[in-house]
Motif scaffolding. Structure first.
Motif, PDB file in Angstrom:
ATOM      1  N   PRO A 108      91.136  35.854  54.570  1.00 20.02           N
ATOM      2  CA  PRO A 108      90.646  36.619  53.414  1.00 20.02           C
ATOM      3  C   PRO A 108      90.164  38.010  53.817  1.00 20.02           C
ATOM      4  O   PRO A 108      89.778  38.245  54.972  1.00 20.02           O
ATOM      5  N   ARG A 132      84.574  27.165  46.197  1.00 18.09           N
ATOM      6  CA  ARG A 132      85.009  28.560  46.104  1.00 18.09           C
ATOM      7  C   ARG A 132      84.085  29.449  46.930  1.00 18.09           C
ATOM      8  O   ARG A 132      82.994  29.025  47.331  1.00 18.09           O
ATOM      9  N   ASP A 133      84.501  30.670  47.143  1.00 15.71           N
ATOM     10  CA  ASP A 133      83.681  31.593  47.943  1.00 15.71           C
ATOM     11  C   ASP A 133      82.282  31.745  47.373  1.00 15.71           C
ATOM     12  O   ASP A 133      81.298  31.757  48.108  1.00 15.71           O
ATOM     13  N   GLU A 134      82.187  31.863  46.038  1.00 13.05           N
ATOM     14  CA  GLU A 134      80.891  32.151  45.423  1.00 13.05           C
ATOM     15  C   GLU A 134      79.925  30.972  45.433  1.00 13.05           C
ATOM     16  O   GLU A 134      78.710  31.163  45.308  1.00 13.05           O
ATOM     17  N   TYR A 170      80.338  28.256  47.838  1.00 16.22           N
ATOM     18  CA  TYR A 170      80.687  27.494  49.037  1.00 16.22           C
ATOM     19  C   TYR A 170      79.445  26.861  49.674  1.00 16.22           C
ATOM     20  O   TYR A 170      79.400  25.661  49.949  1.00 16.22           O
ATOM     21  N   ARG A 218      83.527  28.088  57.622  1.00 20.16           N
ATOM     22  CA  ARG A 218      83.368  29.470  57.155  1.00 20.16           C
ATOM     23  C   ARG A 218      82.031  29.963  57.681  1.00 20.16           C
ATOM     24  O   ARG A 218      81.041  29.223  57.683  1.00 20.16           O
ATOM     25  N   TYR A 240      83.652  35.979  55.113  1.00 23.87           N
ATOM     26  CA  TYR A 240      82.333  35.364  55.050  1.00 23.87           C
ATOM     27  C   TYR A 240      82.014  34.864  53.651  1.00 23.87           C
ATOM     28  O   TYR A 240      82.583  35.318  52.652  1.00 23.87           O
ATOM     29  N   VAL A 241      81.075  33.924  53.589  1.00 17.66           N
ATOM     30  CA  VAL A 241      80.524  33.472  52.311  1.00 17.66           C
ATOM     31  C   VAL A 241      79.019  33.731  52.350  1.00 17.66           C
ATOM     32  O   VAL A 241      78.420  33.829  53.418  1.00 17.66           O
TER      33      VAL A 241
END
Length: 297
Positions: A286, A179-181, A183, A223, A290-291
């Motif tokens: 998105p 997930r993004d949080e 990654y 990403r 960015y992550v």
């Protein structure tokens, strides 16, 4: 007056970055309170400088009135003296104008020009190299790809201890999603414990990148990750391997699911993890592409 304008424009720049959310494209959001506080600091300095300029202007008016009231003899040498003063004053004004103009450029361009999102063009520009696997002695000056190597920011031993602790949340799972949080954390664990993830199901999303020396059924999914600010950003992700040949251009956003395996990648002279894709779909880019690395402890 120039100082008031400059301070006002920089106050507006920081305000616009936060109000539009574009600040996330420059720094890790966990540091956003620092730039946010600058809005109030700059606003205070703008008001203070405006007050100082107002009273300074009033004082000059009073001094000029006093000079007009005085009478005296005018001499030739005084004429030359005043001429020299005017020449020097003109030169100072030109230098001041040029200096203030240079300072104004970032304050104006930061608001007027659109914010560009990092994409595959930056990967091509900086080179697709993997210093963490190539055992390079100059890691600090190199652009990171695929594997987020946080040892550059905290030391090798401390980083390995960190990854060991983080791995406990992933190794025991047969299926997991990046997930993004989490990654970057997930990729750190995966690249450092590749063997423990073989055969497990992974889901992730990112933009496509046709890296060098790929087979006709392979592509990278990446990403851009920001550790502290955009200066230390890297293109992090994994290789994808499809059941049949594919033709996907760069910068297309996909969500993929597949089995994790390992493959030897000649350009990096090392084995890297690969997702053998079982299902995939195109997705919209998105709002925040960015992550971020939320923690190093």
């Amino acid at each position: 007056m120039y100082r008031v304008v400059i301070l006002l424009l920089f106050t507006n720049l920081f305000f616009m970055l936060h109000s539009t959310g574009n600040i996330a494209k420059y720094i890790n959001l966990k540091y956003s309170f620092l730039s946010y506080s600058m809005i109030y600091v700059l606003l205070f300095l703008t008001i203070a400088e405006g007050i100082r300029w107002y009273f300074s202007d009033k004082r000059k008016e009073q001094e000029n009135e006093c000079l007009d009231c005085e009478h005296g003899h005018v001499h030739v040498n005084e004429h030359h003296h005043h001429h020299d003063e005017k020449t020097l004053s003109k030169g100072k004004k030109i230098k001041k104008f040029l200096a203030y103009t240079l300072v104004l450029i970032p304050a104006v361009s930061g608001v007027v020009l659109p914010v560009a999102t990092l994409n595959s063009k930056l990967v091509d520009a900086k080179g697709f190299s993997f210093p963490a696997l190539e055992d390079s002695s100059d890691k600090y000056g190199m652009h990171q790809v695929l594997n987020p190597d946080m040892s550059q920011f905290m030391g090798k031993d401390a980083f390995l201890d960190l990854v060991s602790k983080e791995s406990k949340s992933y190794v025991g799972k047969n299926e997991f999603t990046l997930r993004d949080e989490d990654y970057l954390v997930g990729l750190e664990v995966l690249y450092n414990y590749m063997g423990k993830f073989a055969g497990k199901t992974l889901t992730m999303k990112g933009f496509t990148y046709n890296g060098p020396n790929l087979k006709s059924n392979q592509i990278f999914l990446l990403r851009f990750g920001i550790i502290h600010c955009v200066a230390d950003s890297g293109a992090f992700g994994m290789m994808l391997e499809f059941p049949k040949d594919i033709h996907i251009p760069n910068d297309q956003w996909y969500e993929v699911t597949g089995k994790v395996d390992m493959v030897y990648y000649p350009p990096m002279k090392a084995k890297i993890p690969v997702i053998k894709v079982t299902s995939y779909k195109t997705i919209a880019k998105p709002n925040d592409p960015y992550v971020y690395r939320n923690s190093l402890n």
